[in-house]
Design a protein around this motif. Sequence first.
Motif, mmCIF file in Angstrom:
data_model
loop_
_atom_site.group_PDB
_atom_site.id
_atom_site.type_symbol
_atom_site.label_atom_id
_atom_site.label_comp_id
_atom_site.label_asym_id
_atom_site.label_seq_id
_atom_site.Cartn_x
_atom_site.Cartn_y
_atom_site.Cartn_z
ATOM 1 N N ARG A 662 -16.438 2.705 30.259
ATOM 2 C CA ARG A 662 -16.415 2.542 28.797
ATOM 3 C C ARG A 662 -15.033 2.111 28.289
ATOM 4 N N SER A 663 -13.995 2.285 29.134
ATOM 5 C CA SER A 663 -12.624 2.018 28.686
ATOM 6 C C SER A 663 -12.242 0.561 28.958
ATOM 7 N N ASP A 820 -27.978 -0.655 26.970
ATOM 8 C CA ASP A 820 -26.693 -0.463 27.655
ATOM 9 C C ASP A 820 -26.990 0.146 29.016
ATOM 10 N N ARG A 888 -17.854 9.608 15.483
ATOM 11 C CA ARG A 888 -16.894 9.194 16.508
ATOM 12 C C ARG A 888 -17.521 9.294 17.895
ATOM 13 N N GLU A 889 -18.265 10.364 18.156
ATOM 14 C CA GLU A 889 -18.919 10.538 19.460
ATOM 15 C C GLU A 889 -20.074 9.554 19.637
ATOM 16 N N GLU A 891 -20.498 6.627 18.206
ATOM 17 C CA GLU A 891 -20.102 5.214 18.101
ATOM 18 C C GLU A 891 -21.179 4.428 17.346
ATOM 19 N N MET A 892 -21.513 4.929 16.170
ATOM 20 C CA MET A 892 -22.638 4.380 15.401
ATOM 21 C C MET A 892 -22.250 4.292 13.927
#
Length: 944
Positions: A662-663, A820, A888-889, A891-892
Amino acid sequence: MTEDLSPAERYQASRIRAAEQATALGPFREMYEFDLDPYQIEACGALEAGKGVLVAAPTGSGKTIVGEFAVHLALEQGRKCFYTTPIKALSNQKFADLVKRYGADKVGLLTGDNSVNADAPVVVMTTEVLRNMLYAGSQALVGLGYVVMDEVHYLSDRFRGAVWEEVIIHLPESVTLVSLSATVSNAEEFGDWLDTVRGDTAVIVSEHRPVPLWQHVLAGRRMYDLFEEESDHGGRGVGRREVNPDLVRLARMENQRGYNPRERRRGKMVREADRERERRQRSRIWTPSRPEVIDRLDAEGLLPAITFIFSRAGCEASVQQCLHAGLRLNDEDKRRLVREIVEARTASIPTEDLHVLGYYEWLEGLERGIAAHHAGMLPTFKEVVEELFVRGLVKAVFATETLALGINMPARSVVLEKLVKWNGEQHADITPGEYTQLTGRAGRRGIDVEGHAVVLWQRGMDPGALAGLAGTRTYPLRSSFRPSYNMAVNLVQQFGRHRSRELLETSFAQFQADRSVVGISRQVQKNEEGLEGYREGMTCHLGDFEEYARLRRDLKDRETELAKHGASQRRAAAAASLEKLKPGDVIHVPTGKFAGLALVLDPGLPAGRTNGHGHRGLEYHDGPRPLVLTAERQVKRLASIDFPVPVEALERMRVPKSFNPRSPQSRRDLASALRTKAGHIVPDRHRKERSVAADDREIARYRAALRAHPCHGCDEREDHARWAERYHRLQRDTQQLERRIEGRTNTIARTFDRIVALLTELDYLRGSEVTEHGRRLARLYGELDLLASECLRAGVWEGLNPAELAACVSALVYEARQSDDAVAPKLPSGPAKTAMGEMVRIWGRLDALEEDFKINQAEGVGQREPDLGFAWAVYMWASGRTLDEVLREAEMPAGDFVRWCKQVIDVLGQVAAAAPREGSSVGRSARKAVDEVLRGVVAYSSVG
């Protein structure tokens, strides 16, 4: 003007006015400041005469007047009127309009999450609410006289369209139906169907736009008219419209090369002159930036404008670009008024949430008269944008195409940046129907003399193709009706199995299928006549040429079969090579979108085994699917199609334990190491093997038989062969047409039979009797109705706390916008994770059962795999975590989060109603879960 009329004509006009005053239409017309259009008068007259009506007219032409007349008639007659819309935002808007006209005591609202004055004589609701009422036999249907179905063309919608047909078919005969549609090219066909299922229905079609539409192309500093001046800019379809020759020249000039290669030898001076000419030409043609476009429209007096950008991120970026460019479309007084309105409308939002929601950046844009509008925004924010735009306080809106779906937000101008959009699978050209719907927003009735559609010049643009989009009026209404499990048990419960089957045969889907059979039958007759002619053409005096032609086909089929077999062997070899891969292997992906150097992170697994990196519990049924990092820094799970030939490791390298797919930084570092380690290696080219056909005995036998056949020596053999090939092709086409006729007859009923057979197998139905399990299924609406019912039946959700239950239920409604495959979704631990695993297993069993009963998901019937991608977000929210933490968790965007939460709440309500009353904790837990999810941003986003 009455002074120009003769006494006799004035007397006649007064007689007509007096007669009209005696009808309901006369007083109704006086309620409006403007006079009604002829098509509106015709539709209202038909309605008052007791007929149902179908009105098809362009966006913004005022067809809702006919719906409002149905409301007027219902109130005058002391009956009820239900006004249905496809989306909650439209319901809220229409509710506000009708309350303003008739008073709050006479108008109610029913949507999935709102109930206001539900017993009022006029109730605005979403179409699904009315469908559920019909199946439940609600008492609210008593005294119902009129139903208005606004935006009825939604029945083409692949996911929700069936609801419209269910309502039309099941409404009591005593109810008069008013159907309002955008301009469709088969309105008469739809009207004919309404005639058969609802009785006498008047079809009123209007192509006339009350505000003429001018079409433009903005290239560089110049705004070009799309059509020549003397042609019909008004968009009314009158006369032939020619493309502006200046635009055609512009396109030709852009496509010309900078200089002619033949003139290269003429020296440096010529080349420099050519380059200068090219530079001057190009300087006239460019795509203006978004701030430049708004600035230009402002200078031309063409604001307010809606710019359609087919991307949420693009809409937000556009606002930021305009702010950075220093655009200000409001003066100081309007800025203050905007701030007052915004602060009043958002007063209930806690201060700590405002920062998370990007409130202050949003407010700055609004104060300057600029805003975005898309589904990812908080509903409250979207409603504020709509209100300010209608009041003229926001003059530039950047929106996705969802804004075109019925919201009453007309503008003076509409801008289209591109004529291509992502349709979920690929970038595709927009259709004439979509172009018409988007540009239909341009031109405000009673405000603007004309509307303007502006398309931005893009490299490679074809003005002729654009003119075709703008001038085409083909937007056919196609039924998307398919029986579902819930529909089947509700129908059987109300009407019995035999009558239910007959009702489904009356659907618009079956009506269209039956009509198409007539044309196919005619084609079969023509083909049979053609076959006779071809048979004569291939007649050979030396022997039976049909037999000879069959030998040639058999030879060709055998060669094709061997070629396929060879391809299959190559695929098997490729799959075997993939099974040998290990993490850290460097490979060369031979083909596909991700061809090139790649590092294996996870080799994938064969069918039947699970994988920590697996996508939402999916098992691999088509061999290994390695997860790789490409040299371009992308982490992707590849499929067998990417490996047409065997693959082997070129090199080995270590994958750091700290590597996080993810990074971006992590991917960049490892991809750089990959290029350094193996970038210089050239993969071996795969050698072609000797063809199997060369040694095949059957092929040798066919060739010998061909040489021995009498027709082989015919001088006209190849002529006969051409006729024989045409005969064979036409015969094959005719057989396909005959199969289509057979397949289209009773298609809906046959699907219903298969669904009933599966439900009987699972003990939801016993003949025409609905069992206890079936009655539970009848209360569960949604795409995964049967899965939800089976989970209740198996007690999968027993003992879960409210947050855990909300997480499980989210899998029934959520669908990721983009799959994903790289990372498995984060899930709550403990009982919730166990329950979700069991849900996936139950789905797998249902999926296999559907395959046995030939229930095909590709045809819109059946249960898709539950998607666990929203489970963690809703679990955190229901557990009381803050909005900042959750977004934040997850990502929406906030708007998406609120929308999915509301859908979870809707299904939780259904689960609470369907759960067993005794010996079960699920109903109580579902009701608590509704309260836990319906808080904060989700609660204050509910409109009423």
